[in-house]
Design a protein around this motif. Structure first.
Motif: not given
Length: 384
Positions: A308-316, A323-343
């Motif tokens: 939905q256009g959020e400027q962020k990539v999430h990782f799990l 299989r048995t241990d917890a999974w952790a969320w993290s994320s990275q903010d993303i910016t534009t490059s060379g005049g590119e529109a957002a995600i």
């Protein structure tokens, strides 16, 4: 290439321009297929269709990631027309489906053709080695799901049609499918260790059963997983992890809006796991139906976009045993490059299924197929 933490378009070509019309494939409940062997950096294969409101011909397009160019690998399509919902088809809205047969009233398929059905997340590109010796120079386009629509020459299901790319571009039926209702909102994954395609029997009722197609001899079967975990109709992304010999599945359960439903399906042991998650501020903020997710083997984690256009990539990422241990969320903010529109936001507001993928030869780069009317995007991330 964008810099780390930035996004930019892959060239200027769009899917619409490559096909020559404004397609609705990514609004019509369809993902893409990834063919990493086809081209210097691999290819994306796109197709789709369904009802009269989002119906399309059954042609197929290819994006060459190295050049950013779209081309048609199955064109022109078979003749097609709208068939009514009085047939054995899964169209509860009564809108009809698009069929590769131009004879009004004829319920059979043309030889070598598939209906222009929703592909959901079950559209797969398979290497020639998956079904060797049959001349598939560029591999196979394989659809593993079932949508209760006619197969060639008879009423029934369209499960497991395959297209031999690079030779005759004609579909063949792979195996004898069951004649049962299935809405088809399913992901599918190719298990290279067993040369088997796994997918979910996505009925409306909860189930703990996977279906499979053996590519040797087109045999099929099912595997009921122990562990007391069931799933029902869902929108999902599913990938095979060779290092863990399991399927990693991210789901939004139908009618529940649950982005965080993660399943690890152990194929050798026949057991399903739903590991705990540590969310915090890095988890996706709002559950929604437009998400795209993919397991990235090289990073040992899931990459996730809200779509939905959020400027962020999430990782799990698993903190230990996936299989048995917890999974952790993290994320990275993303910016534009060379005049590119957002995600960009996902086309159509429907689940983006497997339209997010990793391009191994480009390093830590994701490719995002957001809209048919805009170029695909490259997102350069720092994985956890």
């Amino acid at each position: 290439m964008p810099e780390v933490g930035q996004v930019r378009s892959l060239g200027s070509a769009t899917l619409n321009a490559g096909v020559g019309r404004s397609v609705k494939w990514w609004e019509a409940w369809s993902g893409v297929a990834w063919a990493p062997w086809w081209g210097t950096h691999g290819s994306v294969i796109a197709a789709g269709g369904g009802h009269d409101t989002d119906g399309e011909a059954n042609d197929v397009a290819r994006l060459d990631i190295a050049t950013g160019a779209w081309s048609m690998i199955k064109s022109p399509p078979a003749d097609w027309y709208m068939k009514p919902d009085t047939l054995d088809i899964a169209d509860r809205a009564g809108a009809g489906w698009m069929w590769a047969n131009a004879t009004v009233g004829d319920a059979t398929m043309q030889t070598g053709e598939s209906p222009t059905q929703h592909h959901y997340g079950a559209l797969l590109a398979l290497p020639e080695s998956a079904i060797p010796g049959l001349g598939a120079t560029n591999g196979w386009l394989f659809h593993a799901g079932t949508a209760a629509i006619p197969k060639n020459g008879a009423m029934g299901s369209a499960m497991a049609h395959k297209l031999r790319m690079g030779i005759d571009q004609q579909y063949t039926l792979h195996g004898t499918p069951p004649h049962s209702y299935n809405h088809g909102n399913t992901g599918a994954a190719y298990d290279s260790a067993r040369r088997r395609v796994w997918f979910s029997q996505q009925t409306m009722d909860p189930s703990s059963t996977l279906r499979y197609k053996d590519l040797d001899g087109a045999s099929e079967g099912s595997l009921t997983l122990s562990g007391g975990i069931e799933w029902g109709l869902s929108y999902d992304s599913i990938n095979y992890s060779p290092s863990n010999d399991c399927l990693v599945r991210v789901l939004q359960r139908f009618g529940v809006s649950d982005w965080s439903d993660l399943l690890v399906l152990d194929l050798a042991a026949g057991q399903a796991y739903r590991p705990a998650q540590t969310a915090g501020a890095s988890a996706p903020a709002t559950p929604n139906a437009s998400f795209a997710a993919t397991w990235v083997e090289a990073w040992g984690c899931v990459a996730y976009l809200r779509g939905q256009g959020e400027q962020k990539v999430h990782f799990l990422k698993p903190t230990g045993n996936p299989r048995t241990d917890a999974w952790a969320w993290s994320s990275q903010d993303i910016t534009t490059s060379g005049g590119e529109a957002a995600i960009r936001s996902s086309d159509g507001g429907n689940p983006a299924f497997n339209r997010l993928g990793h391009v191994p030869s480009l390093g830590n780069v994701l490719l995002w197929c957001a809209k048919a009317s805009e170029p695909v995007q490259l997102i350069h991330v720092t994985p956890p």
